[in-house]
Design an enzyme around this catalytic site. Sequence first.
Site, PDB file in Angstrom:
ATOM      1  N   LYS A 147      -5.757  -2.202 -10.283  1.00 26.29           N
ATOM      2  CA  LYS A 147      -6.557  -0.650  -9.764  1.00 26.29           C
ATOM      3  C   LYS A 147      -7.541  -1.078 -11.525  1.00 26.29           C
ATOM      4  O   LYS A 147      -8.564  -1.715 -10.997  1.00 26.29           O
ATOM      5  CB  LYS A 147      -6.416   0.508 -10.476  1.00 26.29           C
ATOM      6  CG  LYS A 147      -6.890   1.672 -10.835  1.00 26.29           C
ATOM      7  CD  LYS A 147      -6.464   2.932 -11.271  1.00 26.29           C
ATOM      8  CE  LYS A 147      -5.843   3.127 -12.543  1.00 26.29           C
ATOM      9  NZ  LYS A 147      -7.062   3.945 -13.121  1.00 26.29           N
ATOM     10  N   ASN A 148      -7.371  -1.659 -12.046  1.00 26.37           N
ATOM     11  CA  ASN A 148      -8.175  -1.123 -13.495  1.00 26.37           C
ATOM     12  C   ASN A 148      -8.714  -2.822 -13.477  1.00 26.37           C
ATOM     13  O   ASN A 148      -9.666  -3.607 -14.260  1.00 26.37           O
ATOM     14  CB  ASN A 148      -7.266  -1.282 -14.854  1.00 26.37           C
ATOM     15  CG  ASN A 148      -6.883   0.191 -14.823  1.00 26.37           C
ATOM     16  OD1 ASN A 148      -7.514   1.339 -13.524  1.00 26.37           O
ATOM     17  ND2 ASN A 148      -6.114   0.425 -15.715  1.00 26.37           N
ATOM     18  N   CYS A 158      -7.571  10.323 -16.225  1.00 28.58           N
ATOM     19  CA  CYS A 158      -6.659  11.513 -16.942  1.00 28.58           C
ATOM     20  C   CYS A 158      -6.533  11.827 -17.918  1.00 28.58           C
ATOM     21  O   CYS A 158      -7.449  11.633 -19.028  1.00 28.58           O
ATOM     22  CB  CYS A 158      -5.397   9.737 -17.261  1.00 28.58           C
ATOM     23  SG  CYS A 158      -4.948   9.125 -15.038  1.00 28.58           S
ATOM     24  N   ARG A 165     -10.303  10.524 -25.381  1.00 22.98           N
ATOM     25  CA  ARG A 165     -11.403   9.327 -24.287  1.00 22.98           C
ATOM     26  C   ARG A 165     -12.990   9.459 -24.311  1.00 22.98           C
ATOM     27  O   ARG A 165     -13.434   9.546 -23.873  1.00 22.98           O
ATOM     28  CB  ARG A 165     -11.252   9.613 -23.420  1.00 22.98           C
ATOM     29  CG  ARG A 165      -9.870   9.834 -22.682  1.00 22.98           C
ATOM     30  CD  ARG A 165      -8.842   9.155 -21.227  1.00 22.98           C
ATOM     31  NE  ARG A 165      -8.812   7.457 -21.139  1.00 22.98           N
ATOM     32  CZ  ARG A 165      -9.032   7.088 -20.390  1.00 22.98           C
ATOM     33  NH1 ARG A 165      -8.515   8.550 -18.607  1.00 22.98           N
ATOM     34  NH2 ARG A 165      -8.927   6.562 -19.815  1.00 22.98           N
ATOM     35  N   ARG A 201      -4.156   8.225  -7.161  1.00 20.98           N
ATOM     36  CA  ARG A 201      -5.092   7.650  -8.116  1.00 20.98           C
ATOM     37  C   ARG A 201      -4.877   5.969  -8.179  1.00 20.98           C
ATOM     38  O   ARG A 201      -6.192   4.677  -8.683  1.00 20.98           O
ATOM     39  CB  ARG A 201      -5.783   7.681  -8.824  1.00 20.98           C
ATOM     40  CG  ARG A 201      -6.352   9.266  -8.874  1.00 20.98           C
ATOM     41  CD  ARG A 201      -6.265  10.259 -10.354  1.00 20.98           C
ATOM     42  NE  ARG A 201      -7.697   8.912 -11.171  1.00 20.98           N
ATOM     43  CZ  ARG A 201      -8.202   9.497 -11.800  1.00 20.98           C
ATOM     44  NH1 ARG A 201      -7.455  10.204 -12.564  1.00 20.98           N
ATOM     45  NH2 ARG A 201      -8.852   8.386 -12.437  1.00 20.98           N
TER      46      ARG A 201
HETATM   47  C1  EPZ Z   1      -8.997   1.521 -20.289  1.00 22.04           C
HETATM   48  O1  EPZ Z   1      -8.553   2.555 -20.261  1.00 22.04           O
HETATM   49  C2  EPZ Z   1      -7.503   2.149 -18.382  1.00 22.04           C
HETATM   50  N1  EPZ Z   1      -8.000   2.072 -17.908  1.00 22.04           N
HETATM   51  C3  EPZ Z   1      -6.285   1.967 -18.984  1.00 22.04           C
HETATM   52  O2  EPZ Z   1      -5.214   2.839 -17.985  1.00 22.04           O
HETATM   53  C4  EPZ Z   1      -5.628   2.126 -19.612  1.00 22.04           C
HETATM   54  O3  EPZ Z   1      -4.853   2.956 -20.738  1.00 22.04           O
HETATM   55  C5  EPZ Z   1      -6.802   1.772 -21.428  1.00 22.04           C
HETATM   56  O4  EPZ Z   1      -7.287   0.395 -20.640  1.00 22.04           O
HETATM   57  C6  EPZ Z   1      -5.938   0.714 -22.787  1.00 22.04           C
HETATM   58  O5  EPZ Z   1      -5.044   0.132 -21.787  1.00 22.04           O
HETATM   59  C7  EPZ Z   1      -9.253   1.734 -17.450  1.00 22.04           C
HETATM   60  O6  EPZ Z   1      -8.838  -0.029 -17.169  1.00 22.04           O
HETATM   61  C8  EPZ Z   1     -10.209   2.159 -16.088  1.00 22.04           C
HETATM   62  P1  EPZ Z   1      -9.917   2.082 -24.264  1.00 22.04           P
HETATM   63  P2  EPZ Z   1     -10.068   2.717 -21.507  1.00 22.04           P
HETATM   64  O7  EPZ Z   1     -10.917   1.907 -24.109  1.00 22.04           O
HETATM   65  O8  EPZ Z   1     -10.833   1.448 -20.955  1.00 22.04           O
HETATM   66  C9  EPZ Z   1     -10.483   4.833 -27.628  1.00 22.04           C
HETATM   67  C10 EPZ Z   1      -4.185   4.004 -16.288  1.00 22.04           C
HETATM   68  O9  EPZ Z   1      -3.240   5.008 -16.453  1.00 22.04           O
HETATM   69  N2  EPZ Z   1     -11.818   5.256 -27.302  1.00 22.04           N
HETATM   70  O10 EPZ Z   1      -9.634   0.250 -24.563  1.00 22.04           O
HETATM   71  O11 EPZ Z   1     -10.855   4.408 -20.892  1.00 22.04           O
HETATM   72  C11 EPZ Z   1      -9.571   5.541 -26.541  1.00 22.04           C
HETATM   73  O12 EPZ Z   1     -10.245   7.064 -26.385  1.00 22.04           O
HETATM   74  C12 EPZ Z   1      -5.379   4.325 -17.143  1.00 22.04           C
HETATM   75  O13 EPZ Z   1      -4.475   3.628 -15.551  1.00 22.04           O
HETATM   76  C13 EPZ Z   1     -13.088   5.639 -28.090  1.00 22.04           C
HETATM   77  O14 EPZ Z   1     -12.448   6.200 -29.557  1.00 22.04           O
HETATM   78  O15 EPZ Z   1      -9.780   2.240 -22.650  1.00 22.04           O
HETATM   79  C14 EPZ Z   1      -8.438   5.468 -27.429  1.00 22.04           C
HETATM   80  O16 EPZ Z   1      -8.067   5.814 -27.717  1.00 22.04           O
HETATM   81  C15 EPZ Z   1      -5.315   5.251 -18.270  1.00 22.04           C
HETATM   82  N3  EPZ Z   1     -14.497   5.769 -27.688  1.00 22.04           N
HETATM   83  C16 EPZ Z   1      -8.446   3.573 -26.649  1.00 22.04           C
HETATM   84  O17 EPZ Z   1      -9.875   3.447 -27.833  1.00 22.04           O
HETATM   85  C17 EPZ Z   1     -14.274   4.794 -26.785  1.00 22.04           C
HETATM   86  O18 EPZ Z   1     -15.773   4.802 -26.607  1.00 22.04           O
HETATM   87  C18 EPZ Z   1      -8.545   3.104 -25.774  1.00 22.04           C
HETATM   88  O19 EPZ Z   1      -8.869   3.170 -25.081  1.00 22.04           O
HETATM   89  C19 EPZ Z   1     -13.901   3.968 -26.420  1.00 22.04           C
HETATM   90  C20 EPZ Z   1     -12.449   4.309 -26.448  1.00 22.04           C
END
Ligand code: EPZ
Length: 416
Positions: free
Chosen positions: A22-23, A116, A121, A397
């Site tokens: 998916k990702n 989710c 986020r 999803r």
């Molecule tokens: C990706 O989400 C994945 N989603 C998530 O999978 C996965 O859990 C996550 O990476 C971590 O591995 C997709 O690829 C579609 P991040 P992403 O930006 O990109 C904070 C699943 O179940 N942050 O690495 O959203 C954020 O709040 C999903 O398949 C900011 O503060 O993750 C989090 O605490 C859920 N500001 C942390 O960083 C920003 O601008 C990591 O988020 C961006 C992120």
Amino acid sequence: MDAIRICGGNTLCGEVSIQGSKNGTLPLLAASVLVKGKTVLRNCPEITDVDHMLKLLEYVGCKITRNRRTVEIDASYIRRTDFPSEHAVVMRSSIMLLGAMLGRMGEISTYYPGGCVIGERPIDMHMGALSQMGVSFTETESGLRAVSTGLHGGLVKLDFPSVGATENVILAAVLAKGETVVEGCAKEPEIVELCNFLIQAGAKITGAGESIIRIVGVESLKEICYRIMPDRIVAGTYLLAAVMTRGIVVLNDAPVSQMQELFRILQQMGADIALADQWVCLNGEHAGKAVPNIKTSVYPGFPTDLQSAFMAAFTVAKGCSIIEETIFESRFKIVSELSKMGADVNIIGNRAMICGVDSLTGCPVNAMELRGGAALVLAGLAASGTTIVENKHFIDRGYEDICRDLGALGANIRYV
Ligand code: EPZ
């Protein structure tokens, strides 16, 4: 009806093939707008997040042809740069369209992404990084408009290795003027997948999978046919199904090289694991031990997306396990549901202590997000009696057909 019914107690045994990631897929679908022509993706998972992303692409003018797991996106003509809220707000990955549309069209109007509910986020890092490349943002009544009169390279520093922000910068940089050097990149396999796809389409990228990625902008990308990698989180879920039922499961088409940390913890639980190139056999007969301390982390650490599934497994392990969640603030939502089934879980801040019980008891439980939903299905496999997991749409999803796969392994499971 939107539920899954599991009659627990069967020991799982058999083979299953792992669906496409998916990702891995969602950023490639966004990237397809950078190709003025056809992108063909093979092994594209048949999941609802992909359906939504394809609807978004279609809305702006892409022609989509889909034959099961093969999807063709013809992005020769893009007619518009705004996106409908209906599909944009339901998933986090709609934010990937930011970098891609800015690269192709120089502008985009969209909505704040959903996805989710596992934490705040925010998208501040995405916006900060793209601003450094010449993008200006304005808030609209219901969303966000981003415009660039000429994307340019330069040094972009990410304070945290965000997966999505890294992907967005890469997408924006591919057709930008000059060289973009991104420091503090995420190293997840999904980043490497995006870079491999773009390189095959003609992009100039080095450093994928490392903390510094360099992208030299090119004039255009060429048409491409690409096979998507298997899903490491789905693979992990099915291994845990074997652990929880003390079964023996073989995974075909598994992304073995991406699962090393997972194998280490499964072995700590007592599982026997045999590996080949894209093949895993797990014997869970003796896999009932607790693990005193695991901590979610960025890749190659323990993935937050499997945290709930491990929590479910620890509810029936011998002894007490502790999980520390360091990536998302609200990813312990299944605790209330596991407790209904008789689990002994206590939360203190971002730590969960899970003390194994002799058995869980089946009952109706609510999925509240994708990975937690899958974890409740696992709990149902190990529980006595019948478990009904409501809100299966969350699971759809990311899992093509969890009943098909677990049913093939011998689970008594069906949609109701
Ligand atoms: C990706 O989400 C994945 N989603 C998530 O999978 C996965 O859990 C996550 O990476 C971590 O591995 C997709 O690829 C579609 P991040 P992403 O930006 O990109 C904070 C699943 O179940 N942050 O690495 O959203 C954020 O709040 C999903 O398949 C900011 O503060 O993750 C989090 O605490 C859920 N500001 C942390 O960083 C920003 O601008 C990591 O988020 C961006 C992120």
